[in-house]
Design a protein around this motif. Structure first.
Motif, PDB file in Angstrom:
ATOM      1  N   UNK A  17       0.846  -1.180   0.000  1.00 58.54           N
ATOM      2  CA  UNK A  17       0.000   0.000   0.000  1.00 58.54           C
ATOM      3  C   UNK A  17       0.887   1.237   0.000  1.00 58.54           C
ATOM      4  N   UNK A  18       0.607   2.176  -0.886  1.00 62.11           N
ATOM      5  CA  UNK A  18       1.377   3.416  -0.914  1.00 62.11           C
ATOM      6  C   UNK A  18       1.100   4.216   0.355  1.00 62.11           C
ATOM      7  N   UNK A  19       2.105   4.978   0.798  1.00 63.68           N
ATOM      8  CA  UNK A  19       1.943   5.771   2.015  1.00 63.68           C
ATOM      9  C   UNK A  19       0.758   6.729   1.894  1.00 63.68           C
ATOM     10  N   UNK A  20       0.600   7.347   0.713  1.00 62.24           N
ATOM     11  CA  UNK A  20      -0.493   8.302   0.532  1.00 62.24           C
ATOM     12  C   UNK A  20      -1.854   7.617   0.696  1.00 62.24           C
ATOM     13  N   UNK A  21      -1.960   6.368   0.190  1.00 62.07           N
ATOM     14  CA  UNK A  21      -3.218   5.629   0.344  1.00 62.07           C
ATOM     15  C   UNK A  21      -3.457   5.271   1.811  1.00 62.07           C
ATOM     16  N   UNK A  22      -2.387   4.833   2.491  1.00 61.63           N
ATOM     17  CA  UNK A  22      -2.528   4.437   3.892  1.00 61.63           C
ATOM     18  C   UNK A  22      -2.894   5.634   4.759  1.00 61.63           C
ATOM     19  N   UNK A  23      -2.292   6.788   4.484  1.00 65.67           N
ATOM     20  CA  UNK A  23      -2.624   8.001   5.236  1.00 65.67           C
ATOM     21  C   UNK A  23      -4.091   8.352   5.032  1.00 65.67           C
ATOM     22  N   UNK A  24      -4.550   8.261   3.771  1.00 59.14           N
ATOM     23  CA  UNK A  24      -5.951   8.577   3.487  1.00 59.14           C
ATOM     24  C   UNK A  24      -6.886   7.608   4.193  1.00 59.14           C
ATOM     25  N   UNK A  25      -6.519   6.320   4.207  1.00 53.93           N
ATOM     26  CA  UNK A  25      -7.333   5.330   4.918  1.00 53.93           C
ATOM     27  C   UNK A  25      -7.417   5.655   6.396  1.00 53.93           C
ATOM     28  N   UNK A  26      -6.265   6.029   6.980  1.00 48.88           N
ATOM     29  CA  UNK A  26      -6.246   6.342   8.405  1.00 48.88           C
ATOM     30  C   UNK A  26      -7.081   7.580   8.701  1.00 48.88           C
ATOM     31  N   UNK A  27      -6.956   8.611   7.873  1.00 46.88           N
ATOM     32  CA  UNK A  27      -7.764   9.814   8.071  1.00 46.88           C
ATOM     33  C   UNK A  27      -9.246   9.495   7.937  1.00 46.88           C
ATOM     34  N   UNK A  28      -9.593   8.671   6.927  1.00 48.10           N
ATOM     35  CA  UNK A  28     -10.998   8.293   6.735  1.00 48.10           C
ATOM     36  C   UNK A  28     -11.518   7.519   7.949  1.00 48.10           C
ATOM     37  N   UNK A  29     -10.675   6.617   8.475  1.00 50.00           N
ATOM     38  CA  UNK A  29     -11.084   5.837   9.642  1.00 50.00           C
ATOM     39  C   UNK A  29     -11.366   6.744  10.831  1.00 50.00           C
ATOM     40  N   UNK A  31     -12.229   9.999  10.686  1.00 49.72           N
ATOM     41  CA  UNK A  31     -13.394  10.833  10.420  1.00 49.72           C
ATOM     42  C   UNK A  31     -14.697  10.035  10.454  1.00 49.72           C
ATOM     43  N   UNK A  32     -14.591   8.714  10.202  1.00 54.43           N
ATOM     44  CA  UNK A  32     -15.766   7.846  10.299  1.00 54.43           C
ATOM     45  C   UNK A  32     -15.898   7.212  11.681  1.00 54.43           C
ATOM     46  N   UNK A  33     -14.968   7.577  12.583  1.00 55.11           N
ATOM     47  CA  UNK A  33     -14.923   7.000  13.934  1.00 55.11           C
ATOM     48  C   UNK A  33     -14.868   5.474  13.863  1.00 55.11           C
ATOM     49  N   UNK A  34     -14.067   4.977  12.926  1.00 57.26           N
ATOM     50  CA  UNK A  34     -13.967   3.540  12.647  1.00 57.26           C
ATOM     51  C   UNK A  34     -12.664   3.008  13.239  1.00 57.26           C
ATOM     52  N   UNK A  35     -12.714   2.618  14.511  1.00 59.61           N
ATOM     53  CA  UNK A  35     -11.513   2.166  15.211  1.00 59.61           C
ATOM     54  C   UNK A  35     -10.946   0.889  14.593  1.00 59.61           C
ATOM     55  N   UNK A  73     -12.175  23.057  14.760  1.00 57.89           N
ATOM     56  CA  UNK A  73     -13.293  22.433  15.486  1.00 57.89           C
ATOM     57  C   UNK A  73     -14.187  21.626  14.546  1.00 57.89           C
ATOM     58  N   UNK A  74     -13.554  20.896  13.626  1.00 57.83           N
ATOM     59  CA  UNK A  74     -14.288  20.078  12.658  1.00 57.83           C
ATOM     60  C   UNK A  74     -14.225  18.581  13.006  1.00 57.83           C
ATOM     61  N   UNK A  75     -13.681  18.244  14.182  1.00 63.01           N
ATOM     62  CA  UNK A  75     -13.553  16.846  14.592  1.00 63.01           C
ATOM     63  C   UNK A  75     -14.401  16.626  15.843  1.00 63.01           C
ATOM     64  N   UNK A  76     -15.210  15.564  15.815  1.00 63.66           N
ATOM     65  CA  UNK A  76     -16.110  15.274  16.932  1.00 63.66           C
ATOM     66  C   UNK A  76     -15.377  14.536  18.041  1.00 63.66           C
ATOM     67  N   UNK A  77     -16.056  14.371  19.178  1.00 65.57           N
ATOM     68  CA  UNK A  77     -15.478  13.615  20.285  1.00 65.57           C
ATOM     69  C   UNK A  77     -15.232  12.162  19.887  1.00 65.57           C
ATOM     70  N   UNK A  78     -16.148  11.570  19.130  1.00 66.87           N
ATOM     71  CA  UNK A  78     -15.975  10.180  18.701  1.00 66.87           C
ATOM     72  C   UNK A  78     -14.766  10.036  17.789  1.00 66.87           C
ATOM     73  N   UNK A  79     -14.572  10.998  16.909  1.00 69.18           N
ATOM     74  CA  UNK A  79     -13.420  10.961  16.011  1.00 69.18           C
ATOM     75  C   UNK A  79     -12.124  11.142  16.793  1.00 69.18           C
ATOM     76  N   UNK A  80     -12.137  12.051  17.747  1.00 69.43           N
ATOM     77  CA  UNK A  80     -10.955  12.262  18.588  1.00 69.43           C
ATOM     78  C   UNK A  80     -10.627  10.994  19.371  1.00 69.43           C
ATOM     79  N   UNK A  81     -11.661  10.278  19.824  1.00 71.92           N
ATOM     80  CA  UNK A  81     -11.447   9.046  20.578  1.00 71.92           C
ATOM     81  C   UNK A  81     -10.718   8.009  19.727  1.00 71.92           C
TER      82      UNK A  81
END
Length: 247
Positions: A17-29, A31-35, A73-81
């Motif tokens: 997996x390219x680093x750019x793809x992995x970073x995007x996956x992590x950011x998406x996870x 933002x979706x609060x997908x632990x 302030x665009x990140x929720x408590x669930x996303x921060x968790x």
């Protein structure tokens, strides 16, 4: 098949997996609060490249991006968790992987690290604190929302020659001026060096001069030599005018 499934399928087919793809996956996870997905992205990257590479390749770029969202302030408590949990698990693994290494007995320091008063975003500080420990520093981590007086008092009590103070926003960074004032008022101007870090200092490099810090670093791997340099500067009893000039 969604984008996440396709990217993981690529890795399972033997293609890294390219680093750019992995970073995007992590950011998406985050933002979706997908632990679950966040853990999977980091686990697969660490299995291929190791945990220290994981920090430099994925965590720090993702933290920088998410940090800007936090400032707005665009990140929720669930996303921060989710973000806090994945970072916590990575750092625990790094410490555990070094726990049996006799070489890791603290040989440097002590140093004090903290989030400044009104700052409650611990992730960058935790990463720096962990890597300082792994690289032989005796670290006193005071946690979040710490007043300037408490930071300086602990540094004096321990004989620390460097304090590292983190801030996420401009308003909390202004409180670092109180740390400088405490250090100077107690007569430790050159004997306790002030390092600062956090997203706001990457976005506004002039802020380092404004808060009258002795140094900053853009990431954890630059923080390690910075602490070495500042410790040596404290031993010599010198300051860096570039970082101390300001109103």
């Amino acid at each position: 098949m969604n984008a996440t499934t396709r990217l993981f399928a690529r890795g399972n087919a033997g293609r890294s997996l390219a680093a750019s793809d992995a970073i995007q996956l992590l950011e998406d996870a985050v933002l979706l609060a997908d632990l679950k997905t966040g853990r999977r992205v980091l686990g697969e990257w660490a299995a291929q490249r190791g945990y220290e590479a994981l920090v430099s390749d994925l965590l720090e770029p993702a933290l920088a991006s998410v940090g800007e969202r936090l400032m707005r302030q665009e990140v929720s408590l669930a996303q921060s968790y989710v973000l806090c949990m994945v970072v916590k698990e990575v750092l625990e693994h790094i410490l555990e992987s070094h726990s049996g290494d006799a070489e890791l007995a603290a040989r440097k320091g002590p140093v004090v690290v903290a989030n400044i008063e009104d700052d409650c975003q611990p992730l960058g500080r935790r990463i720096v604190s962990t890597f300082l420990r792994v690289h032989h520093w005796d670290v006193c981590d005071l946690g979040i929302d710490v007043e300037a007086e408490a930071i300086v008092e602990r540094a004096i009590a321990l004989g620390a020659r460097v304090v590292g103070v983190s801030a996420m926003t401009r308003s909390s960074a202004e409180n670092i001026l109180k740390v400088r004032a405490e250090i100077d008022a107690r007569g430790y101007t050159s004997r306790i060096q002030l390092a600062v870090g956090g997203a706001v200092f990457r976005l506004d490099p002039d802020l380092v001069r404004h808060v009258k810090a002795d140094g900053t670093a853009p990431n954890v791997f630059a923080a390690l030599p910075l602490f070495d340099e500042l410790w040596q500067r404290a031993e010599r009893g010198t300051t860096d005018p570039e970082h101390r000039t300001g109103p």
